[in-house]
Design a protein around this motif. Structure first.
Motif, short mmCIF file in Angstrom:
data_model
loop_
_atom_site.label_atom_id
_atom_site.label_comp_id
_atom_site.label_asym_id
_atom_site.label_seq_id
_atom_site.Cartn_x
_atom_site.Cartn_y
_atom_site.Cartn_z
N GLN A 1 -11.40 17.21 -23.39
CA GLN A 1 -11.09 18.62 -23.63
C GLN A 1 -9.94 18.69 -24.62
O GLN A 1 -8.92 18.05 -24.45
N THR A 23 -5.94 28.91 -28.99
CA THR A 23 -6.16 29.03 -27.55
C THR A 23 -5.75 27.74 -26.84
O THR A 23 -6.22 26.65 -27.19
N SER A 25 -6.51 26.16 -23.94
CA SER A 25 -7.64 26.36 -23.03
C SER A 25 -7.31 26.06 -21.58
O SER A 25 -7.88 26.68 -20.68
#
Length: 122
Positions: A1, A23, A25
């Motif tokens: 990720q 962003t 996340s």
């Protein structure tokens, strides 16, 4: 990720506007400063703007003062760079960064996004 993801880059004519969004996340950088850098072809990476966690303090490179605005939205874990009155010399890959080291235009960061291209044509 990937912890930091940039979006919003693209091509625009001089005088136009773009909005870049970074962003976080996973909310990984909660409580930490975030910022934006850029790197043009053949040039070194340069500081653009930074903002503290609270949003109470911001810093800008002289080259973008009065044209760019950095902000953040804690509800969305985002940091936004609003770029107005764009110039051809703003053309670069723009990188989001988080977890600042120091404060001000000479600060550095520990974490980086993968970058998004901004191209301004004359």
């Amino acid at each position: 990720q990937v912890p930091l993801v940039e979006s919003g880059g693209g091509s625009v004519q001089a005088g136009g506007s773009l909005r870049l969004v970074c962003t976080d996340s996973g909310g990984t950088f909660s409580g930490l400063a975030m910022g934006w850098f850029r790197q043009a072809p053949g040039k070194e990476r340069e500081f653009v703007a930074a903002i503290t966690w609270s949003g109470g303090s911001t810093a800008y490179a002289d080259s973008v003062k009065g044209r760019f605005t950095i902000s953040r939205d804690h509800s969305k874990n985002t940091a936004t760079l609003q770029m107005n009155s764009l110039k051809p010399e703003d053309t670069a890959v723009y990188y989001c960064a988080a977890d600042g080291i120091g404060w001000g235009t000479s600060m550095d960061f520990n974490s980086w996004g993968q970058g998004t291209q901004v191209t301004v044509s004359s």
